[in-house]
Design a protein around this motif. Structure first.
Motif, PDB file in Angstrom:
ATOM      1  N   THR A 258       0.841  -1.197   0.000  1.00  0.00           N
ATOM      2  CA  THR A 258       0.000   0.000   0.000  1.00  0.00           C
ATOM      3  C   THR A 258       0.873   1.243   0.000  1.00  0.00           C
ATOM      4  O   THR A 258       1.874   1.320   0.728  1.00  0.00           O
ATOM      5  CB  THR A 258      -0.923   0.011   1.234  1.00  0.00           C
ATOM      6  N   GLU A 259       0.490   2.209  -0.791  1.00  0.00           N
ATOM      7  CA  GLU A 259       1.243   3.461  -0.849  1.00  0.00           C
ATOM      8  C   GLU A 259       0.891   4.396   0.296  1.00  0.00           C
ATOM      9  O   GLU A 259       1.683   5.263   0.656  1.00  0.00           O
ATOM     10  CB  GLU A 259       0.972   4.160  -2.185  1.00  0.00           C
ATOM     11  N   ASP A 260      -0.295   4.246   0.864  1.00  0.00           N
ATOM     12  CA  ASP A 260      -0.744   5.145   1.931  1.00  0.00           C
ATOM     13  C   ASP A 260      -0.130   4.691   3.259  1.00  0.00           C
ATOM     14  O   ASP A 260      -0.784   4.104   4.115  1.00  0.00           O
ATOM     15  CB  ASP A 260      -2.274   5.135   2.015  1.00  0.00           C
ATOM     16  N   LYS A 261       1.175   4.953   3.417  1.00  0.00           N
ATOM     17  CA  LYS A 261       1.873   4.537   4.636  1.00  0.00           C
ATOM     18  C   LYS A 261       1.353   5.289   5.861  1.00  0.00           C
ATOM     19  O   LYS A 261       1.325   4.751   6.966  1.00  0.00           O
ATOM     20  CB  LYS A 261       3.379   4.784   4.496  1.00  0.00           C
ATOM     21  N   PHE A 262       0.952   6.531   5.656  1.00  0.00           N
ATOM     22  CA  PHE A 262       0.495   7.344   6.787  1.00  0.00           C
ATOM     23  C   PHE A 262      -0.711   6.714   7.462  1.00  0.00           C
ATOM     24  O   PHE A 262      -0.784   6.617   8.683  1.00  0.00           O
ATOM     25  CB  PHE A 262       0.160   8.755   6.299  1.00  0.00           C
ATOM     26  N   ALA A 263      -1.674   6.277   6.634  1.00  0.00           N
ATOM     27  CA  ALA A 263      -2.894   5.693   7.193  1.00  0.00           C
ATOM     28  C   ALA A 263      -2.589   4.417   7.970  1.00  0.00           C
ATOM     29  O   ALA A 263      -3.161   4.176   9.039  1.00  0.00           O
ATOM     30  CB  ALA A 263      -3.892   5.406   6.070  1.00  0.00           C
ATOM     31  N   ILE A 264      -1.686   3.605   7.429  1.00  0.00           N
ATOM     32  CA  ILE A 264      -1.362   2.348   8.115  1.00  0.00           C
ATOM     33  C   ILE A 264      -0.671   2.627   9.438  1.00  0.00           C
ATOM     34  O   ILE A 264      -0.992   2.043  10.475  1.00  0.00           O
ATOM     35  CB  ILE A 264      -0.463   1.481   7.207  1.00  0.00           C
ATOM     36  N   GLU A 265       0.288   3.539   9.450  1.00  0.00           N
ATOM     37  CA  GLU A 265       1.066   3.787  10.653  1.00  0.00           C
ATOM     38  C   GLU A 265       0.233   4.444  11.751  1.00  0.00           C
ATOM     39  O   GLU A 265       0.427   4.161  12.935  1.00  0.00           O
ATOM     40  CB  GLU A 265       2.266   4.672  10.310  1.00  0.00           C
ATOM     41  N   TYR A 266      -0.678   5.311  11.376  1.00  0.00           N
ATOM     42  CA  TYR A 266      -1.366   6.103  12.388  1.00  0.00           C
ATOM     43  C   TYR A 266      -2.744   5.577  12.762  1.00  0.00           C
ATOM     44  O   TYR A 266      -3.325   6.018  13.744  1.00  0.00           O
ATOM     45  CB  TYR A 266      -1.484   7.564  11.917  1.00  0.00           C
ATOM     46  N   TYR A 267      -3.288   4.672  11.959  1.00  0.00           N
ATOM     47  CA  TYR A 267      -4.642   4.202  12.257  1.00  0.00           C
ATOM     48  C   TYR A 267      -4.722   2.722  12.609  1.00  0.00           C
ATOM     49  O   TYR A 267      -5.729   2.276  13.150  1.00  0.00           O
ATOM     50  CB  TYR A 267      -5.571   4.489  11.072  1.00  0.00           C
ATOM     51  N   VAL A 268      -3.696   1.950  12.293  1.00  0.00           N
ATOM     52  CA  VAL A 268      -3.793   0.515  12.535  1.00  0.00           C
ATOM     53  C   VAL A 268      -3.832   0.199  14.025  1.00  0.00           C
ATOM     54  O   VAL A 268      -4.362  -0.847  14.435  1.00  0.00           O
ATOM     55  CB  VAL A 268      -2.616  -0.214  11.845  1.00  0.00           C
ATOM     56  N   ALA A 269      -3.301   1.068  14.852  1.00  0.00           N
ATOM     57  CA  ALA A 269      -3.313   0.827  16.293  1.00  0.00           C
ATOM     58  C   ALA A 269      -4.585   1.326  16.971  1.00  0.00           C
ATOM     59  O   ALA A 269      -4.796   1.050  18.158  1.00  0.00           O
ATOM     60  CB  ALA A 269      -2.103   1.486  16.953  1.00  0.00           C
ATOM     61  N   CYS A 270      -5.432   2.034  16.233  1.00  0.00           N
ATOM     62  CA  CYS A 270      -6.659   2.568  16.845  1.00  0.00           C
ATOM     63  C   CYS A 270      -7.576   1.473  17.395  1.00  0.00           C
ATOM     64  O   CYS A 270      -8.121   1.632  18.495  1.00  0.00           O
ATOM     65  CB  CYS A 270      -7.407   3.433  15.829  1.00  0.00           C
ATOM     66  N   PRO A 271      -7.784   0.349  16.669  1.00  0.00           N
ATOM     67  CA  PRO A 271      -8.599  -0.715  17.266  1.00  0.00           C
ATOM     68  C   PRO A 271      -8.029  -1.243  18.583  1.00  0.00           C
ATOM     69  O   PRO A 271      -8.785  -1.614  19.489  1.00  0.00           O
ATOM     70  CB  PRO A 271      -8.595  -1.802  16.182  1.00  0.00           C
ATOM     71  N   ILE A 272      -6.708  -1.259  18.717  1.00  0.00           N
ATOM     72  CA  ILE A 272      -6.098  -1.727  19.966  1.00  0.00           C
ATOM     73  C   ILE A 272      -6.351  -0.730  21.089  1.00  0.00           C
ATOM     74  O   ILE A 272      -6.587  -1.118  22.243  1.00  0.00           O
ATOM     75  CB  ILE A 272      -4.592  -1.952  19.769  1.00  0.00           C
ATOM     76  N   LEU A 273      -6.327   0.556  20.775  1.00  0.00           N
ATOM     77  CA  LEU A 273      -6.663   1.567  21.786  1.00  0.00           C
ATOM     78  C   LEU A 273      -8.116   1.415  22.226  1.00  0.00           C
ATOM     79  O   LEU A 273      -8.430   1.520  23.418  1.00  0.00           O
ATOM     80  CB  LEU A 273      -6.415   2.963  21.228  1.00  0.00           C
ATOM     81  N   ILE A 274      -8.989   1.185  21.264  1.00  0.00           N
ATOM     82  CA  ILE A 274     -10.404   0.969  21.597  1.00  0.00           C
ATOM     83  C   ILE A 274     -10.556  -0.295  22.444  1.00  0.00           C
ATOM     84  O   ILE A 274     -11.327  -0.330  23.412  1.00  0.00           O
ATOM     85  CB  ILE A 274     -11.239   0.886  20.312  1.00  0.00           C
ATOM     86  N   GLN A 275      -9.822  -1.317  22.071  1.00  0.00           N
ATOM     87  CA  GLN A 275      -9.858  -2.566  22.835  1.00  0.00           C
ATOM     88  C   GLN A 275      -9.464  -2.327  24.289  1.00  0.00           C
ATOM     89  O   GLN A 275     -10.146  -2.791  25.220  1.00  0.00           O
ATOM     90  CB  GLN A 275      -8.913  -3.588  22.203  1.00  0.00           C
ATOM     91  N   HIS A 276      -8.381  -1.616  24.505  1.00  0.00           N
ATOM     92  CA  HIS A 276      -7.936  -1.347  25.875  1.00  0.00           C
ATOM     93  C   HIS A 276      -8.963  -0.525  26.635  1.00  0.00           C
ATOM     94  O   HIS A 276      -9.202  -0.761  27.827  1.00  0.00           O
ATOM     95  CB  HIS A 276      -6.589  -0.623  25.852  1.00  0.00           C
ATOM     96  N   GLY A 277      -9.582   0.427  25.945  1.00  0.00           N
ATOM     97  CA  GLY A 277     -10.596   1.238  26.606  1.00  0.00           C
ATOM     98  C   GLY A 277     -11.788   0.426  27.072  1.00  0.00           C
ATOM     99  O   GLY A 277     -12.281   0.611  28.198  1.00  0.00           O
ATOM    100  N   PHE A 278     -12.262  -0.501  26.257  1.00  0.00           N
ATOM    101  CA  PHE A 278     -13.407  -1.316  26.653  1.00  0.00           C
ATOM    102  C   PHE A 278     -13.036  -2.351  27.710  1.00  0.00           C
ATOM    103  O   PHE A 278     -13.852  -2.681  28.573  1.00  0.00           O
ATOM    104  CB  PHE A 278     -14.021  -1.987  25.428  1.00  0.00           C
ATOM    105  N   LEU A 279     -11.819  -2.883  27.652  1.00  0.00           N
ATOM    106  CA  LEU A 279     -11.388  -3.787  28.710  1.00  0.00           C
ATOM    107  C   LEU A 279     -11.321  -3.053  30.050  1.00  0.00           C
ATOM    108  O   LEU A 279     -11.681  -3.617  31.093  1.00  0.00           O
ATOM    109  CB  LEU A 279     -10.018  -4.383  28.362  1.00  0.00           C
TER     110      LEU A 279
END
Length: 555
Positions: A258-279
């Protein structure tokens, strides 16, 4: 004569009356017709077969043998082959498409028909009390529905993203409803695994990052709520692990293509942040299985930190850990009266501060700051009697201290290494004092082992500092300086021991004198001139005699 005759007649009358009474009792017994059972006579065979109550109880407690036929053929066989069946359907559709046997519309229609048949047959198996097979069929229908929808949208462009998203949410809801209706963790787990794998079974040249992240996050949250409500441990742990695996595989594969490196680097961890918040939410809210939520929250913090380190920018990482520290400090203060909740909050505060120090503090000051943090965390853990956070605090302090001893060589007297060593020795003494105050039952052990470790640390620091001071001197003068410092340390230890009646200090001082003597004999003697050697031995012998005299005087 007449009187004796009269007495005899009275006796006869009494005997006759007694005989009549006995006869009446016999008649009563005969009329009642009692059945007298003879006592049983045990034969040898009966004695052998007779078991005591204890033996009978033990016999009932024996575990029934495992029915391997049922385990293998009724439970695991359908679970394995439902996945084989789904993959076979996929490959069959692909082969039929390549050979021109069916078009996209026919394949999508067949996909929905097969899914519907699996649902109907599965429900029928449930009604006929074949639950194991029914669970698997129902569980296989849900991922097949999602797979067909993805193919309809991504591969064949038959529907737009909005309708595809709504349909997939509907299939997930069906899986959740079936799981809740039958209260089957197996059914829920199969639906969950199928849902996670769906995006990876679809071939797409331009994967949509945002759709993937949103889909996996929503899937995780739905199954997390289900697991908490029905107390399904396998789904609770499995959903958390599968989300991380799915994101990791997507991150590795998409970063290359994928050429959109910015989106991968900055958004791929968002589900993990959400996961920690709900836990964290469930840990605060739920009162059942608190240990399960605590362990998962702690593990989630470590995993989330790793994701943030790997994907966020430098400032983003610092900001994240700073906010994390503030949040957990607030939670610790708010729930400090709750013994269980404050335990994990304090532990997470320590972990978050440690990561913040490692990332934000200058490398030259990291060791000093970590030593101070470890000591402060140790004190708070002792105060609140938190064994988990105490263990983590000790690990941070000991690991940092070992890194200091092994790697920090003092090159100049006034350097960061010297400051680190001074802070290390100071915090070690303070830590000993804290341990001594909070563990009164083990005071002797604390003094004994703590004094030995402190002596080794002081000796190491003094030797390195002395060598830094005398750098550039001749070799024999350097050895002389080190020996003089060692003798001075021995004298200081003995004086402390004598003034404070601290026997361990006296013993340590004498041990240092003996160690200095051995060092001079086996290591320094060939390199020290005779005159200096004589002076050292005279000084060492004089100190030893004075010390001996002092011991004698005190006694």
């Amino acid at each position: 004569m007449e009187s004796s005759k009269h007495l005899l007649e009275e006796k006869v009358l009494q005997l006759e009356s007694q005989i009549k009474e006995l006869q009446a009792r016999v008649e009563v017994l005969e009329n009642s017709d009692p059945v007298i059972q003879p006592l049983p006579i045990e034969t040898k065979e009966e004695k052998v077969s007779t078991t005591s109550p204890t033996q009978a109880t033990h016999h009932h407690k024996e575990v029934a043998p495992i029915d391997w036929e049922k385990v293998l053929f009724q439970i695991w066989l359908p679970r394995v082959f439902i996945f084989v069946f789904i993959i076979g359907v996929l490959w069959g559709f692909k082969a039929a498409s390549e050979y021109g046997l069916m078009n996209e519309t026919v394949k999508v229609t067949l996909g929905f028909i097969i899914s519907s048949l699996l649902l109907l047959i599965g429900q029928n198996q449930m009604k006929n009390s074949r639950e194991k097979l029914g669970y698997v069929l129902l569980g296989g229908a849900v991922p097949l529905l999602m797979l067909t929808t993805f193919a309809m949208h991504v591969l064949y462009n038959m529907v737009g993203p909005s309708l595809a998203f709504v349909l997939n949410v509907a299939w997930i809801v069906i899986g959740l409803m079936l799981t809740k209706k039958h209260r089957s963790e197996v059914l829920g787990f199969i639906s969950m695994v199928g849902g996670v794998l769906v995006p990876f079974l679809i071939e797409s040249e331009t994967p949509n990052i945002y759709v993937f992240l949103g889909y996996e996050t929503l899937l995780y949250l739905l199954f997390l709520f289900l697991a908490v409500k029905l107390q399904f441990k396998v789904i609770y742990y499995g959903s958390t692990i599968l989300l991380n695996i799915a994101l990791f595989v997507f991150y590795i594969s998409s970063y290359v293509f994928t050429e959109d490196k910015f989106a991968i680097e900055y958004y791929v961890a968002c589900p993990i942040l959400i996961q920690h918040g709900f836990l964290l939410y469930f840990y605060i809210k739920e009162k059942k299985q608190i240990d399960q939520h605590a362990g998962m929250l702690f593990a989630s913090l470590l995993v989330t930190s790793a994701w943030v380190y790997s994907t966020f920018s430098e400032h983003g990482v610092s900001l994240f850990f700073a906010l994390l520290v503030v949040m957990y400090v607030f939670l610790f203060i708010k729930w400090q009266q709750d013994v269980k909740k404050r335990s994990i909050f304090l532990t997470n505060v320590i972990i978050a501060i440690t990561f913040l120090i490692l990332h934000a503090v200058n490398e030259e000051l990291q060791m000093s700051v970590l030593l101070i943090e470890g000591l402060a965390a140790y004190y708070v853990s002792l105060r609140y009697r938190n064994s988990i956070s105490k263990g983590i605090a000790i690990f941070i302090y000991v690991f940092t201290g070992l890194m200091l001893v092994a790697g920090e060589v003092i090159t100049t007297p006034f350097s960061n290494e010297t400051i680190n060593w001074l802070i290390f020795l100071t915090t070690f003494v303070l830590g000993m004092n804290m341990t001594y105050s909070f563990h009164s039952a083990s005071k002797e052990q604390i003094l004994k082992y703590g004094s030995v470790i402190l002596t080794i640390l002081v000796l190491t620091f003094s030797t390195e500092l002395t060598m830094a001071v005398v750098e550039g001197w001749a070799d024999n003068k350097q050895r002389l300086a080190v020996n003089v410092v060692w003798i001075g340390l021995a004298i200081v230890a003995i004086v402390i021991g004598l003034k404070n009646t601290f026997n361990y200090a006296k013993y340590i001082g004498v041990s240092l004198l003996i160690l200095t003597l051995l060092k001079m004999i086996f290591y320094d003697m060939p390199y020290i001139p005779l005159a200096i050697r004589a002076g050292l031995f005279i000084a060492l012998g004089f100190v030893g005699l004075v010390v001996s005299r002092t011991f004698y005087k005190k006694k």
